[in-house]
Design a protein around this motif. Sequence first.
Motif, PDB file in Angstrom:
ATOM      1  N   ASP A 238       4.950   0.649  -2.855  1.00 26.14           N
ATOM      2  CA  ASP A 238       3.620   0.082  -2.618  1.00 26.14           C
ATOM      3  C   ASP A 238       3.702  -1.103  -1.667  1.00 26.14           C
ATOM      4  OD1 ASP A 238       0.683  -0.224  -3.414  1.00 26.14           O
ATOM      5  OD2 ASP A 238       1.497  -2.198  -3.924  1.00 26.14           O
TER       6      ASP A 238
ATOM      7  N   GLN B  60       0.952  -1.184   6.765  1.00 30.30           N
ATOM      8  CA  GLN B  60      -0.446  -1.244   7.185  1.00 30.30           C
ATOM      9  C   GLN B  60      -0.726  -2.531   7.957  1.00 30.30           C
ATOM     10  OE1 GLN B  60      -2.847   0.949   7.109  1.00 30.30           O
ATOM     11  NE2 GLN B  60      -4.445  -0.445   7.867  1.00 30.30           N
TER      12      GLN B  60
ATOM     13  N   GLN C 277       4.281   0.176   1.860  1.00 35.18           N
ATOM     14  CA  GLN C 277       3.075   0.752   2.459  1.00 35.18           C
ATOM     15  C   GLN C 277       2.102  -0.332   2.920  1.00 35.18           C
ATOM     16  OE1 GLN C 277       1.513   3.481  -0.451  1.00 35.18           O
ATOM     17  NE2 GLN C 277       3.311   4.835  -0.345  1.00 35.18           N
ATOM     18  N   ARG C 278       1.944  -1.371   2.092  1.00 32.11           N
ATOM     19  CA  ARG C 278       1.020  -2.451   2.470  1.00 32.11           C
ATOM     20  C   ARG C 278       1.551  -3.235   3.662  1.00 32.11           C
ATOM     21  NH1 ARG C 278       0.827  -6.099  -1.191  1.00 32.11           N
ATOM     22  NH2 ARG C 278       2.114  -5.218  -2.846  1.00 32.11           N
TER      23      ARG C 278
END
Length: 431
Positions: free
Chosen positions: A270, A277, A273-274
């Motif tokens: 997680d 981004q 992924q953040r």
Amino acid sequence: MKATWDKLEKNWMQFEVEVDADQFSKAIDTAFRTLNRRVTLPGFRRGKAPRVIFERYYGRDTLIQEALEHLLPRAYSEAVAQGGVRPIDQPQLEVVQAEEGKPLIFKGKVEVLPEVTLGRTSGLNLVKPSAEVPPEKVEEQIRLLQERMATLVTDESGEVKQGSFAVIDYEGFINGEPFEGGKGENFVLEIGSGTFVPGFEEQLVGAKSGETREITVTFPEKYHIEHLAGKEATFKVTIREVKRKELPELNDEFAKEVSRFETLEELRNDIRQRLEQVARENAEREFENQVIEAVAAEAQVDVPETLVHRQIHEMIREFEESLARQGYSLEFWSQATGKTTEDLHQEFEEPARKRVKAELVLGAVARQEGITVSEAEIDAELDQLKAIYPDQEKEIERLRKNSAYRRQLQDSILMRKTVRHLVEANTAPQG
């Protein structure tokens, strides 16, 4: 109405406007009716005095002046539209002729947006920056979470070291006298954090729990508390206790405690992924700026100082708002850094000049490429705002009907569309 425009030096233009005699006479008549309703003349009800009586008391010049105040702005706006010029400041006006029965003639000069000579606007083949996130960045975020969940436990050695958390009582003196704000009890001080005056923490290294030390420091010349700046102070410091930071073990239980995930691996994914981004968004913004700078470097334009100074003030306002979000004022920042508003002006001048040039070039690109914004696009943007902020629906609908706000939003959308066009036209082929 007739208007003539002639170019002067740099970005200035001079103009002369002639308003026909009938229109000027009607403006004077309107001025009389307006003023007559505001005054009471002997023997007449308000608004009922004949014009000849009004002029006997107040003079014809009063009517002409009132007419000019209402007619000049409208006539100037119409002259601007006729000439197709784009003023960037208020005009300098001079009335040449203002006599009833004759045309109204006024002239003046105004600074306008400069002409932009574009260079290459496509085919620059710029390479997009990488948006990859190295594994160590993920682990850094894990460590920050670990630090956040750390606990302070008693250091059995009782000795203050770099990184220790010393629980202290202290009192400061200047010239043998205690000073305001110089005393504290049970204060937890992380050694090496730089929380206190330079030199304070270093002199506690090696002290033992229960020990009292006398240390001497000198406050910085630009200290934020003015009456302490540059002063030498002596502190009596008692070490009540020495603590150390204990980090939790990195395992699935840790992941459950700090997040909604069941395992440490899920938490890592997680975070990755953040971070990816954010990296993509930052890379996109960075690339957009590179494209704008490259296209602007190819262009030639005489940047008006008026716009530069206006941009400097806008940047100072943005800086002040940034300080306010952190709980500081511009005055506090000035005292803490020793810098003045004039210093900020100088620091922001070159960035402001670049920003103004970029905006002028983007506007020229939009005109050259025929990029426009429709009313439907403006409404679609407002619909998006309404979806994001449903509790602000009434305010957004009010803005929808505000012509000034719509123009502002139109400019913003136009710039975004132009930047997207330039990015597509100047990105190097991949592979």
